[in-house]
Write a protein that holds these residues in place. Structure first.
Motif, short mmCIF file in Angstrom:
data_model
loop_
_atom_site.label_atom_id
_atom_site.label_comp_id
_atom_site.label_asym_id
_atom_site.label_seq_id
_atom_site.Cartn_x
_atom_site.Cartn_y
_atom_site.Cartn_z
N ILE B 414 0.79 -1.27 0.08
CA ILE B 414 -0.09 -0.04 0.10
C ILE B 414 0.91 1.10 -0.15
CG2 ILE B 414 -1.60 1.23 1.21
CD1 ILE B 414 -2.80 -1.28 2.33
N ARG B 415 1.93 1.30 0.87
CA ARG B 415 2.93 2.54 0.84
C ARG B 415 3.65 2.68 -0.37
NH1 ARG B 415 3.66 1.08 6.59
NH2 ARG B 415 5.37 -0.74 5.74
N LEU B 416 4.17 1.53 -1.13
CA LEU B 416 4.65 1.73 -2.12
C LEU B 416 3.74 2.45 -3.23
CD1 LEU B 416 6.98 1.38 -4.10
CD2 LEU B 416 6.77 -0.98 -4.12
N SER B 417 2.62 1.58 -3.57
CA SER B 417 1.90 2.09 -4.56
C SER B 417 1.26 3.55 -4.45
CB SER B 417 0.56 1.08 -4.67
OG SER B 417 -0.31 1.03 -3.45
N ALA B 418 1.19 4.06 -3.02
CA ALA B 418 0.48 5.34 -2.78
C ALA B 418 1.83 6.27 -3.26
CB ALA B 418 0.30 5.54 -1.45
N ALA B 419 3.20 5.98 -2.81
CA ALA B 419 4.18 6.79 -3.13
C ALA B 419 4.45 6.88 -4.70
CB ALA B 419 5.58 6.11 -2.52
N GLU B 420 4.45 5.80 -5.29
CA GLU B 420 4.37 5.86 -6.92
C GLU B 420 3.41 6.70 -7.20
OE1 GLU B 420 5.72 1.11 -7.72
OE2 GLU B 420 3.66 1.65 -7.58
N LEU B 421 2.10 6.78 -6.85
CA LEU B 421 1.07 7.41 -7.38
C LEU B 421 1.36 8.98 -7.19
CD1 LEU B 421 -2.04 7.31 -8.71
CD2 LEU B 421 -2.72 7.84 -6.05
N VAL B 422 1.58 9.22 -6.13
CA VAL B 422 1.88 10.71 -5.92
C VAL B 422 2.94 11.00 -6.54
CG1 VAL B 422 2.35 12.37 -3.85
CG2 VAL B 422 0.55 10.56 -3.42
N HIS B 423 3.97 10.27 -6.64
CA HIS B 423 5.32 10.73 -7.33
C HIS B 423 4.95 11.01 -8.86
CE1 HIS B 423 9.14 10.36 -9.23
NE2 HIS B 423 9.55 10.71 -7.98
N ARG B 424 4.18 9.98 -9.40
CA ARG B 424 3.52 10.10 -10.89
C ARG B 424 2.83 11.47 -10.86
NH1 ARG B 424 1.78 5.14 -10.91
NH2 ARG B 424 -0.27 5.64 -10.81
N ASP B 425 1.71 11.59 -10.07
CA ASP B 425 0.96 12.83 -10.04
C ASP B 425 1.77 14.07 -10.08
OD1 ASP B 425 -1.34 11.08 -10.11
OD2 ASP B 425 -1.90 11.76 -8.10
N ARG B 426 2.65 14.08 -9.12
CA ARG B 426 3.57 15.38 -9.14
C ARG B 426 4.38 15.58 -10.51
NH1 ARG B 426 6.43 16.87 -3.59
NH2 ARG B 426 4.34 16.32 -2.84
N ALA B 427 4.77 14.63 -11.01
CA ALA B 427 5.71 14.64 -12.29
C ALA B 427 4.56 15.04 -13.39
CB ALA B 427 6.25 13.20 -12.66
N ALA B 428 3.53 14.53 -13.49
CA ALA B 428 2.45 14.92 -14.38
C ALA B 428 2.08 16.56 -14.03
CB ALA B 428 1.45 14.23 -14.19
N ASP B 429 1.99 16.83 -13.00
CA ASP B 429 1.70 18.27 -12.53
C ASP B 429 2.72 19.20 -13.06
OD1 ASP B 429 -0.65 17.88 -11.42
OD2 ASP B 429 0.21 18.19 -9.07
N VAL B 430 4.14 18.81 -12.94
CA VAL B 430 5.29 19.46 -13.48
C VAL B 430 5.15 19.60 -14.86
CG1 VAL B 430 7.79 19.56 -13.70
CG2 VAL B 430 6.86 18.88 -11.31
N HIS B 431 4.75 18.35 -15.62
CA HIS B 431 4.43 18.27 -16.97
C HIS B 431 3.79 19.30 -17.54
CE1 HIS B 431 4.93 16.82 -21.04
NE2 HIS B 431 3.61 16.51 -20.98
N ARG B 432 2.36 19.15 -16.90
CA ARG B 432 1.50 20.20 -17.17
C ARG B 432 1.89 21.46 -16.69
NH1 ARG B 432 -2.16 16.21 -15.45
NH2 ARG B 432 -2.10 16.98 -13.25
N SER B 433 2.54 21.91 -15.67
CA SER B 433 2.84 23.40 -15.73
C SER B 433 3.91 23.76 -16.77
CB SER B 433 3.85 23.57 -14.43
OG SER B 433 3.00 23.01 -13.23
N SER B 434 4.93 22.91 -16.97
CA SER B 434 6.08 23.37 -18.00
C SER B 434 5.21 23.39 -19.60
CB SER B 434 7.06 22.20 -18.32
OG SER B 434 6.54 21.02 -18.62
N VAL B 435 4.13 22.62 -19.68
CA VAL B 435 3.39 22.71 -20.99
C VAL B 435 2.94 24.08 -21.16
CG1 VAL B 435 1.67 21.56 -22.26
CG2 VAL B 435 3.42 20.35 -21.46
N SER B 436 2.16 24.28 -20.05
CA SER B 436 1.22 25.50 -19.91
C SER B 436 1.91 26.87 -20.01
CB SER B 436 0.16 25.51 -18.85
OG SER B 436 1.01 25.56 -17.67
N VAL B 437 3.34 26.82 -19.51
CA VAL B 437 4.13 27.83 -19.71
C VAL B 437 4.24 28.43 -20.94
CG1 VAL B 437 6.49 28.81 -19.16
CG2 VAL B 437 5.39 27.58 -17.28
#
Lengths: 437, 437
Positions: B414-437
């Motif tokens: 549970i801990r690993l999959s949660a960390a993976e998810l949040v990590h992935r989400d954050r990377a996607a956020d960064v990607h979205r931010s950089s795309v929208s800049v």
């Protein structure tokens, strides 16, 4: 049947009718309450399995590495499949050990085909009209299952070595709606007929218009000999495979008439494809089998010799009852030409043929005299015996004393109904003569 | 769920992911082989019924004037129907004691309606599209039965006092193709929810567009409390009759989780019309019930107090396992916001909710680490949990030591999959931010 009644003068026939009526009135006055309707084991037969009431016994629940008290093992216990594989001449991997009712297994198999179709044809049987063949006389519960699905039954004659293959061949070759046939291949219910190997091969090899044609092969009496040892069981799965029709036979069997009636183990067998298809659908309805009951049967029988020894004890109880039935019939109505019957070498029934047009009357007379018989016609589709001549006798349940009363009473009913029939026919002849004059 | 992972800096999150992966690798290296997939009783629970292995015992086969060893008595033994009538709050005449599988009884009842229609509507259900409602999360085998018939399942939410009646009311009032609903009214599988009397009354009284609407009321855990005594069983047949819908409930129950799993007795109950309909069709497939097994249950339990005493022994074995599961979950993932779970007062399951989008991943991780869980999504129609967040835990079978290993390992996943998810989400956020800049 030509009867000695026909040779009587009118006066003699009147006297015979009067005498038969008086005899029947005496029977009725006895107020009997006897039942020879169903093939139920007698208490003495059930006593043979008394040990089962305490089996498997304290702390005995593991076999084949399986805890029999928990869920699982849908194909049944390997040890029991191996044991009855030997009894039924079926490879253990082709044999599934199931619940307590083989009738239920047959119903389930039919309903799976009805709802989902078979493994070799996509369309559910319910998607188009379905017909089944039934060798007659047949087992009433088989007929009832198919009729409850709205399946049209086509009667085919059962002769001394099995069903009339020529008639069947013509029917199945020409009509793709004919999807199946009911067969009781050994000591058939109710005729006692055992199919010959040639008939079996013919059924397994014939051309059928329906690609998903199935033989419902209910080997209910495989080891239920009344005389000597039962014949060897044919390996129908191997024959079917040789003939290029591996999917054709659905094989059924049961220990209900070996151990506890309604509390035994039922079996299903078929090709690898059929077994996979069956288990696939069965897995939707069961989490596993009652393995404690299956273990109970392994412990009770031990091996195939245990089964054979046990069945000889059944034979010792049953054979004298069948002997009694045929002895009384021979003595009471043997020379009169008003009845004939089978002298089965196995199974649970005597097939009685009375004068055409009198079977219903005989059963009704017997009922009014307190002797319950299987309803006339029940061995035929829609309960309709076109000749109204067939009666199934089930001698197993009553004691010999009761059976003697029942069969003697039955003979009284046969004589009365025969005298009534000949008297009526002669009156009609007189009427016709007078009209034509 | 909002998680404490979200408050980590990017660097901290990277470290957490690395730490979780290392922890998981250590888990995997242990080479566990644990199974918490199914609600199977533990061997210690099965030992509680050890006496059944020798019952009914020598010469004990007559009860209620019936020889239990012979065919017949399709409604089951009167003594057992009376005993379990008291347990289940059902009049004995409305309660049928059947074979060893209540799942099979449900399948049979559905197939009878499918092939023949119900007692109050002529048309077979197969003659038009059929839909069923299923409160989710639900019992995977219920869902599988209906899906095997090609019935469309409509999920409705299960809340703390039963299924969402407002949602159901609207659906059933407007769509005559909705013919039924699956309900586990007490200690529901897998959520542990027990329906309130009000919800029960609402379900039994609501207007339905289908005149032959049925509630498949699977009271599988009526006396299976984990804490204290089970609540009183509602008399649903009486309530249904009061509400003018006597035919609506089909009631099911079983002793599989009391005595022998897969070797107990199943029960069906319904209105007089439903019972007659059920027995009418059942009589085509069975000559009677396994009355020896039914007698075995009468002798074992004796009376309703025998059942209650016996179920307290089950509770003593099961309750510590459930306690262990929730204790470990609380300790390992309790404060993280990455999981929540039920603390059931009865039944066989703990309902675990993980971060949406991670349930399948958790189950896959656990599998690779040798911990078998029920497949994610199996409590939903088509095996599809739209949030991918639900996991069913079945703590009954393993020992406490095994369970401890399994739940600790699960928490790692549970801990690993949660960390993976949040990590992935954050990377996607960064990607979205950089795309929208």
């Amino acid at each position: 049947m030509s009867t000695s009644l026909h040779s009587l003068t009118d006066h003699e026939l009147d006297a015979e009718l009067t005498r038969s009526r008086a005899e029947y009135d005496t029977l009725k006055a006895r107020g009997l309450a006897l039942d020879i309707t169903r093939g139920k084991p007698a208490p003495e037969q059930l006593d043979l399995s008394a040990a089962m009431l305490s089996l498997p016994g304290d702390n005995d629940y593991v076999i084949d590495g399986i805890d029999c008290r928990n869920y699982g093992e849908l194909p049944g216990l390997p040890s029991l499949r191996a044991l009855f594989g030997e009894v039924l001449n079926i490879a253990p991997e082709s044999l599934i050990a199931g619940g307590t009712s083989s009738l239920e297994t047959m119903y389930d198999v039919l309903s799976f085909a009805w709802i989902h179709g078979t493994c070799d044809a996509g369309a559910p049987w319910s998607s188009a009209p379905v017909k089944f063949l039934c060798p007659v006389p047949g087992y009433d519960r088989h007929l009832a299952i198919t009729e409850s699905f709205g399946i049209e039954l086509i009667a085919v004659p059962l002769v001394s070595d099995g069903p009339d293959v020529d008639a069947i061949r013509e029917l199945v070759a020409g009509d793709p709606q004919i999807k199946g046939i009911w067969c009781v291949p050994m000591f058939s219910n109710p005729s006692g007929v055992t199919y010959s190997e040639q008939v079996t091969r013919d059924l397994l090899s014939m051309q059928t218009a329906a690609p998903d044609f199935r033989i419902f092969w209910d080997n209910a009496y495989a080891v239920h000999a009344l005389v000597g040892d039962a014949p060897e069981v044919l390996d129908v799965l191997a024959i079917a495979a040789q003939m290029g029709n591996p999917e054709r036979p659905f094989v059924f069997a049961s220990t209900s008439k070996m151990t506890i009636a309604g509390g035994g183990v039922s079996f299903f067998a078929g090709s690898g494809e059929n077994v996979a298809w069956y288990l696939g659908h069965l897995s939707q309805k069961r989490v596993g089998q009652d393995k404690v009951n299956q273990l109970r049967h392994v412990r009770f029988f031990v091996d195939v010799n245990g089964v054979r020894t046990h069945m000889r004890k059944h034979q010792q109880i049953l054979a004298p009852k069948f002997e009694l039935v045929t002895t009384i019939l021979r003595r009471e109505v043997g020379d009169s030409g008003i009845a004939s019957w089978t002298d089965p070498r196995g199974g649970y029934f005597v097939n009685l043929e009375v004068l055409p047009g009198t079977a219903k009357r005989v059963v009704a007379l017997a009922k009014d005299a307190g002797i319950a018989l299987t309803p006339a016609g029940s061995a035929f589709p829609s309960g309709n015996d076109p000749r109204d001549s067939h009666i199934r006798l089930a001698p197993s349940l009553p004691s010999e004393a009761e059976l003697q009363l029942a069969i003697n009473g039955l003979c009284t009913c046969i004589r009365l109904s025969a005298a009534e029939l000949v008297h009526r026919d002669r009156a009609a002849d007189v009427h016709r003569s007078s009209v034509s004059v």
